[in-house]
Write a protein that holds these residues in place. Structure first.
Motif, PDB file in Angstrom:
ATOM      1  N   TYR A 131       6.123  21.217  21.622  1.00 36.42           N
ATOM      2  CA  TYR A 131       6.460  22.230  22.452  1.00 36.42           C
ATOM      3  C   TYR A 131       6.074  23.717  22.449  1.00 36.42           C
ATOM      4  CZ  TYR A 131       9.793  18.602  24.482  1.00 36.42           C
ATOM      5  OH  TYR A 131      10.502  17.627  24.744  1.00 36.42           O
ATOM      6  N   GLN A 132       5.751  24.239  23.363  1.00 34.24           N
ATOM      7  CA  GLN A 132       5.212  25.667  23.408  1.00 34.24           C
ATOM      8  C   GLN A 132       6.059  26.448  24.307  1.00 34.24           C
ATOM      9  OE1 GLN A 132       1.043  26.015  23.907  1.00 34.24           O
ATOM     10  NE2 GLN A 132       0.544  25.696  21.691  1.00 34.24           N
ATOM     11  N   LEU A 133       6.564  27.788  23.936  1.00 35.47           N
ATOM     12  CA  LEU A 133       7.384  28.566  24.672  1.00 35.47           C
ATOM     13  C   LEU A 133       6.607  29.623  25.197  1.00 35.47           C
ATOM     14  CD1 LEU A 133      10.203  29.347  26.023  1.00 35.47           C
ATOM     15  CD2 LEU A 133      10.951  30.359  24.080  1.00 35.47           C
ATOM     16  N   TYR A 134       6.391  30.261  26.408  1.00 33.32           N
ATOM     17  CA  TYR A 134       5.732  31.289  26.720  1.00 33.32           C
ATOM     18  C   TYR A 134       6.506  32.544  27.413  1.00 33.32           C
ATOM     19  CZ  TYR A 134       1.350  28.965  26.295  1.00 33.32           C
ATOM     20  OH  TYR A 134       0.075  28.319  25.699  1.00 33.32           O
ATOM     21  N   PHE A 135       6.302  33.473  27.177  1.00 25.50           N
ATOM     22  CA  PHE A 135       7.329  34.752  27.397  1.00 25.50           C
ATOM     23  C   PHE A 135       6.101  35.894  28.330  1.00 25.50           C
ATOM     24  CE2 PHE A 135       8.703  39.232  26.515  1.00 25.50           C
ATOM     25  CZ  PHE A 135       9.866  39.119  27.112  1.00 25.50           C
ATOM     26  N   GLU A 136       6.597  36.038  29.414  1.00 26.20           N
ATOM     27  CA  GLU A 136       5.785  36.753  30.391  1.00 26.20           C
ATOM     28  C   GLU A 136       4.268  36.519  30.332  1.00 26.20           C
ATOM     29  OE1 GLU A 136       6.894  38.786  32.457  1.00 26.20           O
ATOM     30  OE2 GLU A 136       8.929  38.925  31.768  1.00 26.20           O
ATOM     31  N   GLY A 137       4.083  35.036  30.322  1.00 25.20           N
ATOM     32  CA  GLY A 137       2.652  34.558  30.332  1.00 25.20           C
ATOM     33  C   GLY A 137       1.864  34.421  28.885  1.00 25.20           C
ATOM     34  N   HIS A 138       2.472  34.748  27.895  1.00 29.35           N
ATOM     35  CA  HIS A 138       1.869  34.758  26.654  1.00 29.35           C
ATOM     36  C   HIS A 138       2.754  33.824  25.668  1.00 29.35           C
ATOM     37  CE1 HIS A 138      -0.505  38.355  27.465  1.00 29.35           C
ATOM     38  NE2 HIS A 138       0.508  38.927  28.190  1.00 29.35           N
ATOM     39  N   LEU A 139       1.974  33.418  24.848  1.00 30.95           N
ATOM     40  CA  LEU A 139       2.551  32.307  23.735  1.00 30.95           C
ATOM     41  C   LEU A 139       3.549  32.915  22.985  1.00 30.95           C
ATOM     42  CD1 LEU A 139       2.775  29.528  22.605  1.00 30.95           C
ATOM     43  CD2 LEU A 139       0.871  30.136  21.006  1.00 30.95           C
ATOM     44  N   PHE A 140       4.866  32.598  22.934  1.00 28.85           N
ATOM     45  CA  PHE A 140       5.952  33.455  22.600  1.00 28.85           C
ATOM     46  C   PHE A 140       6.262  32.650  21.054  1.00 28.85           C
ATOM     47  CE2 PHE A 140      10.522  33.865  21.399  1.00 28.85           C
ATOM     48  CZ  PHE A 140      10.522  35.306  21.299  1.00 28.85           C
ATOM     49  N   ARG A 141       6.231  31.052  21.169  1.00 27.96           N
ATOM     50  CA  ARG A 141       6.594  30.416  19.814  1.00 27.96           C
ATOM     51  C   ARG A 141       6.209  28.954  20.366  1.00 27.96           C
ATOM     52  NH1 ARG A 141      12.311  32.145  18.112  1.00 27.96           N
ATOM     53  NH2 ARG A 141      11.564  34.157  18.131  1.00 27.96           N
ATOM     54  N   GLN A 142       6.028  28.083  19.045  1.00 27.32           N
ATOM     55  CA  GLN A 142       5.995  26.944  19.253  1.00 27.32           C
ATOM     56  C   GLN A 142       6.869  26.052  18.415  1.00 27.32           C
ATOM     57  OE1 GLN A 142       1.817  25.370  18.814  1.00 27.32           O
ATOM     58  NE2 GLN A 142       1.426  26.303  16.820  1.00 27.32           N
ATOM     59  N   GLN A 143       7.249  24.870  18.590  1.00 29.09           N
ATOM     60  CA  GLN A 143       8.235  24.157  18.096  1.00 29.09           C
ATOM     61  C   GLN A 143       7.951  22.539  18.116  1.00 29.09           C
ATOM     62  OE1 GLN A 143      10.566  24.626  15.472  1.00 29.09           O
ATOM     63  NE2 GLN A 143      12.064  25.840  16.670  1.00 29.09           N
ATOM     64  N   GLN A 169      10.783  36.739  31.715  1.00 25.51           N
ATOM     65  CA  GLN A 169      10.628  35.334  32.007  1.00 25.51           C
ATOM     66  C   GLN A 169       9.800  34.552  31.411  1.00 25.51           C
ATOM     67  OE1 GLN A 169       7.713  33.906  35.660  1.00 25.51           O
ATOM     68  NE2 GLN A 169       9.598  34.549  36.721  1.00 25.51           N
ATOM     69  N   TYR A 170      10.546  33.435  31.095  1.00 23.58           N
ATOM     70  CA  TYR A 170      10.150  32.238  30.004  1.00 23.58           C
ATOM     71  C   TYR A 170       9.525  31.087  30.762  1.00 23.58           C
ATOM     72  CZ  TYR A 170      12.192  35.315  26.382  1.00 23.58           C
ATOM     73  OH  TYR A 170      12.330  36.290  25.369  1.00 23.58           O
ATOM     74  N   LYS A 171       8.608  30.197  30.202  1.00 25.17           N
ATOM     75  CA  LYS A 171       8.233  28.916  30.829  1.00 25.17           C
ATOM     76  C   LYS A 171       7.746  28.191  29.442  1.00 25.17           C
ATOM     77  CE  LYS A 171       6.330  30.324  35.241  1.00 25.17           C
ATOM     78  NZ  LYS A 171       5.049  30.347  35.836  1.00 25.17           N
ATOM     79  N   CYS A 172       7.983  26.965  29.600  1.00 28.02           N
ATOM     80  CA  CYS A 172       7.534  26.020  28.422  1.00 28.02           C
ATOM     81  C   CYS A 172       6.569  24.891  28.977  1.00 28.02           C
ATOM     82  CB  CYS A 172       8.921  25.443  27.543  1.00 28.02           C
ATOM     83  SG  CYS A 172      10.025  24.343  28.406  1.00 28.02           S
ATOM     84  N   ILE A 173       5.975  24.475  27.908  1.00 27.48           N
ATOM     85  CA  ILE A 173       5.175  23.187  28.046  1.00 27.48           C
ATOM     86  C   ILE A 173       5.164  22.280  26.947  1.00 27.48           C
ATOM     87  CG2 ILE A 173       3.429  24.388  29.672  1.00 27.48           C
ATOM     88  CD1 ILE A 173       1.659  24.486  27.032  1.00 27.48           C
ATOM     89  N   TYR A 174       4.750  21.115  27.217  1.00 28.02           N
ATOM     90  CA  TYR A 174       4.906  19.951  25.722  1.00 28.02           C
ATOM     91  C   TYR A 174       3.526  19.104  26.032  1.00 28.02           C
ATOM     92  CZ  TYR A 174       6.052  16.443  29.404  1.00 28.02           C
ATOM     93  OH  TYR A 174       5.920  15.425  30.470  1.00 28.02           O
ATOM     94  N   ARG A 175       3.334  18.598  24.797  1.00 26.24           N
ATOM     95  CA  ARG A 175       1.832  17.776  24.498  1.00 26.24           C
ATOM     96  C   ARG A 175       2.488  16.424  24.156  1.00 26.24           C
ATOM     97  NH1 ARG A 175      -0.686  16.175  20.015  1.00 26.24           N
ATOM     98  NH2 ARG A 175       0.040  17.906  18.558  1.00 26.24           N
ATOM     99  N   LEU A 200      15.872  35.518  31.792  1.00 28.11           N
ATOM    100  CA  LEU A 200      16.693  35.788  30.709  1.00 28.11           C
ATOM    101  C   LEU A 200      16.760  37.148  31.090  1.00 28.11           C
ATOM    102  CD1 LEU A 200      18.043  33.630  29.041  1.00 28.11           C
ATOM    103  CD2 LEU A 200      16.720  34.723  27.277  1.00 28.11           C
ATOM    104  N   VAL A 201      18.228  37.420  31.130  1.00 32.25           N
ATOM    105  CA  VAL A 201      18.756  38.848  31.353  1.00 32.25           C
ATOM    106  C   VAL A 201      19.580  39.442  30.136  1.00 32.25           C
ATOM    107  CG1 VAL A 201      20.097  40.094  32.822  1.00 32.25           C
ATOM    108  CG2 VAL A 201      18.649  38.626  33.830  1.00 32.25           C
ATOM    109  N   VAL A 202      19.361  40.646  29.714  1.00 24.71           N
ATOM    110  CA  VAL A 202      20.121  41.239  28.864  1.00 24.71           C
ATOM    111  C   VAL A 202      21.121  42.277  29.594  1.00 24.71           C
ATOM    112  CG1 VAL A 202      18.376  43.053  28.566  1.00 24.71           C
ATOM    113  CG2 VAL A 202      20.119  42.848  26.665  1.00 24.71           C
ATOM    114  N   THR A 203      22.410  42.016  29.102  1.00 22.38           N
ATOM    115  CA  THR A 203      23.548  43.015  29.794  1.00 22.38           C
ATOM    116  C   THR A 203      24.091  43.866  28.844  1.00 22.38           C
ATOM    117  OG1 THR A 203      24.996  41.276  29.519  1.00 22.38           O
ATOM    118  CG2 THR A 203      23.696  41.075  31.382  1.00 22.38           C
ATOM    119  N   GLU A 204      25.157  44.817  29.460  1.00 24.57           N
ATOM    120  CA  GLU A 204      25.781  45.686  28.458  1.00 24.57           C
ATOM    121  C   GLU A 204      24.842  46.951  28.167  1.00 24.57           C
ATOM    122  OE1 GLU A 204      28.103  43.834  25.503  1.00 24.57           O
ATOM    123  OE2 GLU A 204      29.248  42.862  26.605  1.00 24.57           O
TER     124      GLU A 204
END
Length: 307
Positions: free
Chosen positions: A58-70, A95-101, A115-119
């Motif tokens: 799996y790959q996680l993308y944050f704002e269109g860029h690769l953030f992490r893979q797992q 904004q996050y999106k993910c893909i898988y292989r 994903l929203v940060v509050t307080e």
């Protein structure tokens, strides 16, 4: 026979192409966050991504860029990757999106997860007019007020599938709702924001109670909600299991096509062998007929010579 064989070969090629095309279509994964899509500043968050049972990366993308893979974990029938955010900040909100292989193919991206940060900033004040207790059919307005100027306000109705509305303004905005029905009952909070992913502290909750008017036959709310629903794990699991069932059905269909293709190839081979056997048989019969005629001709010639 030749035309039939050609038709079978064309059909086999078509089915083979169909199988290759279906292999390239992976269902998109499902993405969600825990404990919610709204995370207080400094608190940890977990992002889950679920693909088909055959997913291996799996790959996680944050704002269109690769953030992490797992690599995935198998939880029962679910194939899930978990991405940990130790502390939410404005830099990790977005904004996050993910893909898988699966094997050598990558899926299409998931739907976006905001994903929203509050307080952050001040705490707004929420009020409702004409009051928190109204009768079905009345018009209601929520007012959200913030001490420091901002540019956007959000009104949240709490629940399993929360509903969000937004309005632009500086220090106060109005959220008109109505005519209300019993479907509008619930607890509301509001937030101030400088962007879609960095919000203020939540306001104190305001509970709206709507008494039934037996002369009112309206059952559905008329407010317009412009944000997507955010589901909890159980609801997401239900949809994921449906997608996995659909993926299993796709694999079954592909296997069926392979069986049909193998059968057609076998039929084509049998037709080819049968046609070759018939050709050899006709050639042998023709050769035998010619040999018999030659033998009779020689016999008649020898008989004339004896006579």
């Amino acid at each position: 026979m030749t035309s039939t064989l050609t038709a079978l070969l064309y059909l086999g090629l078509f089915l083979s192409q169909t199988i290759r095309t279906e292999k390239q279509n992976l269902s998109k994964p499902i993405i969600w966050a825990k404990p919610d899509f709204m995370i207080p500043k400094g608190k940890q968050a977990l992002i889950f991504c679920q693909g088909t049972p055959e997913a291996v990366k799996y790959q996680l993308y944050f704002e269109g860029h690769l953030f992490r893979q797992q690599s995935p974990k198998q939880l029962g029938r679910r194939n899930i990757a978990m991405f940990h955010i130790p502390a939410m900040t404005p830099l990790t909100a977005g904004q996050y999106k993910c893909i898988y292989r699966s094997k050598k193919l990558w899926s299409n991206p998931s739907d976006p997860l905001d994903l929203v940060v509050t307080e952050l900033y001040d705490t707004p004040t929420l009020s409702v007019h004409p009051g928190p207790e109204v009768t079905s059919g009345e018009n209601v307005s929520f007012y959200c007020q913030l001490g420091t100027a901002t540019n956007k306000f959000f009104l949240l109705k709490e629940g399993q599938s929360p509903h969000l509305q937004h309005r632009y303004g500086n220090t106060q905005v109005e959220f008109p709702i109505g005519p209300v029905t019993t479907a509008h009952r619930g607890t509301y909070r509001c937030f101030g924001s400088y962007n879609n992913h960095a919000w203020s502290f939540p306001s104190e909750p305001v509970k709206l109670q709507v008494a039934e008017d037996f002369g009112d036959t309206s059952l559905a709310p008329t407010e317009h909600t412009s944000f997507s629903d955010y589901w909890d794990l159980d609801l997401v699991t239900t949809e994921a299991e449906f997608q996995q069932d659909l993926a299993s059905w796709d694999h079954t269909a592909q296997n069926l096509l392979r069986i049909i293709l193998a059968f057609l190839v076998l039929v084509a081979l049998m037709c080819f062998l049968a046609e070759d056997w018939l050709w050899r048989k006709r050639a042998q019969e023709k050769a035998n007929g010619a040999s018999s005629q030659e033998h009779r001709r020689r016999f008649r010639t020898q008989r004339r010579l004896i006579e």
